[in-house]
Scaffold this active site. Structure first.
Site, short mmCIF file in Angstrom:
data_model
loop_
_atom_site.label_atom_id
_atom_site.label_comp_id
_atom_site.label_asym_id
_atom_site.label_seq_id
_atom_site.Cartn_x
_atom_site.Cartn_y
_atom_site.Cartn_z
N ASP A 82 0.81 -1.14 -0.05
CA ASP A 82 -0.03 -0.06 0.05
C ASP A 82 0.77 1.06 0.09
O ASP A 82 1.70 1.35 0.91
CB ASP A 82 -1.02 -0.29 1.23
CG ASP A 82 -2.32 0.93 1.29
OD1 ASP A 82 -2.29 1.28 0.21
OD2 ASP A 82 -2.64 1.45 2.42
N ALA A 210 -11.74 4.75 2.75
CA ALA A 210 -13.18 4.34 2.84
C ALA A 210 -13.66 4.37 4.22
O ALA A 210 -14.59 4.49 4.61
CB ALA A 210 -13.47 2.95 2.25
N SER A 211 -12.65 4.65 5.32
CA SER A 211 -13.22 4.49 6.58
C SER A 211 -13.98 5.81 6.52
O SER A 211 -13.63 7.00 6.51
CB SER A 211 -11.94 4.76 7.45
OG SER A 211 -11.27 3.62 7.69
N ASN A 230 -10.43 0.51 0.00
CA ASN A 230 -9.44 0.40 1.04
C ASN A 230 -9.82 0.83 2.33
O ASN A 230 -10.21 1.97 2.55
CB ASN A 230 -8.27 1.38 0.66
CG ASN A 230 -7.54 0.68 -0.43
OD1 ASN A 230 -7.76 -0.01 -1.16
ND2 ASN A 230 -6.23 1.44 -0.51
P1 13P Z 1 -8.51 4.95 5.53
O1 13P Z 1 -7.58 4.95 6.62
O2 13P Z 1 -9.14 6.15 5.39
O3 13P Z 1 -9.63 3.59 5.80
O4 13P Z 1 -7.95 4.78 4.24
C1 13P Z 1 -7.15 3.41 3.96
C2 13P Z 1 -6.52 3.58 2.62
O5 13P Z 1 -6.88 4.32 1.81
C3 13P Z 1 -5.34 2.55 2.54
O6 13P Z 1 -4.66 3.15 1.42
#
Ligand code: 13P
Length: 284
Positions: A82, A210-211, A230
């Site tokens: 990532d 997406a959180s 994600n």
């Molecule tokens: P969040 O921490 O906002 O869920 O984002 C995760 C992400 O995009 C990892 O690359």
């Protein structure tokens, strides 16, 4: 081979209009939660780790644990890089067995971004490793990647078309208003922009940050072409809040085999919920 690329998973998701969730993991416990839950629900899954996580846990440890988890469950999944930026670091991780990468050159001007990503695509494809890259720039914070509002930029649909054609990437991370970490107010996603990008670009699209995005908005973005979602922050919060709560109730607790359980259970709930939102349950 149990650690697979993301390519086939994401292509299937694109054909069938759901998304594969990518969950950030950090250690044995978080890997167990994600893999066990995905297997239980029959969901394809991507386990994502940032450069800081690989440094913290040690790349050989992370690879070994993930391979073992996949073998135990007879469940191939992707261990993903990532937001990796360093080319030689990515190359050595591919050589060590990882087959799903994100090269993040989004902070460079367009032409340089293309050159860097193109080099990575040529290298990765020799190993059948899939490559995700970002155009535009997502705001917010993930580990030591901090992008303030002034530095963030939305993805331009025409540029996205050219970018995908010239780099040869397998999936594209789009900047349409989502951000890493917690949102200050209600998140706003630019669905029109997403639809235009989908019109011009035929590879799987990726939603980072997406959180904290309401379920309906994530579902709508999937209906408009997002194939990978994600999630990191919500998992970390669930895990650590449950841990803190458990220590409050049992201040003398000292056995990780016990005090980790509520944290794992809390994280599992979020993983289940996100798999349902992505529509990926039963898609193995
Ligand atoms: P969040 O921490 O906002 O869920 O984002 C995760 C992400 O995009 C990892 O690359």
């Amino acid at each position: 081979m149990y650690l697979i690329s993301s390519q086939e998973m994401l292509k299937k998701a694109q054909r069938e209009q759901y998304a594969v969730p990518a969950f950030n993991i950090h250690n044995l416990e978080t890997i167990q939660v994600v893999v066990d839950t995905a297997k239980e629900l029959g969901s394809p899954v991507i386990l994502a780790a940032t450069p800081a996580t690989y440094s913290y846990a040690g790349t050989p440890y992370l690879i070994s644990i993930c391979k073992q988890a996949a073998e135990i469950h007879h469940f191939p999944f992707a261990l993903h890089l990532d937001h990796h930026e360093n080319l030689s670091d990515i190359k050595s991780k591919i050589e060590a067995g990882i087959r799903s990468i994100m090269i993040d050159a989004s902070h460079y001007p367009f032409e340089e971004n293309i050159d860097i990503v193109r080099e990575m695509v040529v290298f990765s494809h020799k190993y059948n490793a899939s490559v995700e890259a970002e155009l535009g720039r997502l705001g917010g914070q993930e580990d030591d990647l901090i992008v303030d509002d002034k530095q963030s930029a939305f993805t331009d649909p025409d540029a996205a078309k050219e970018y995908v054609e010239r780099t040869g990437i397998d999936s594209l991370a789009v900047a349409i208003g989502s951000a890493h970490g917690l949102y200050k107010g209600e998140p706003k996603l630019d669905f029109q922009r997403l639809a235009k990008i989908r019109d011009k670009v035929d590879i799987p699209l990726v939603l980072h940050g997406a959180s904290g995005i309401p379920a309906e908005m994530v579902k709508k973005s999937i209906s408009l072409g997002i194939c990978k979602v994600n999630v990191a922050t919500e998992l970390k919060i669930a895990f650590s809040d449950a841990l803190k709560q458990d220590f409050n109730i049992h201040p003398d607790a000292n056995d990780p085999r016990h005090y980790m359980q509520p944290a794992k259970a809390a994280m599992k709930k979020i993983v289940e919920e996100k798999i349902r939102i992505c529509g990926s349950a039963g898609k193995l």
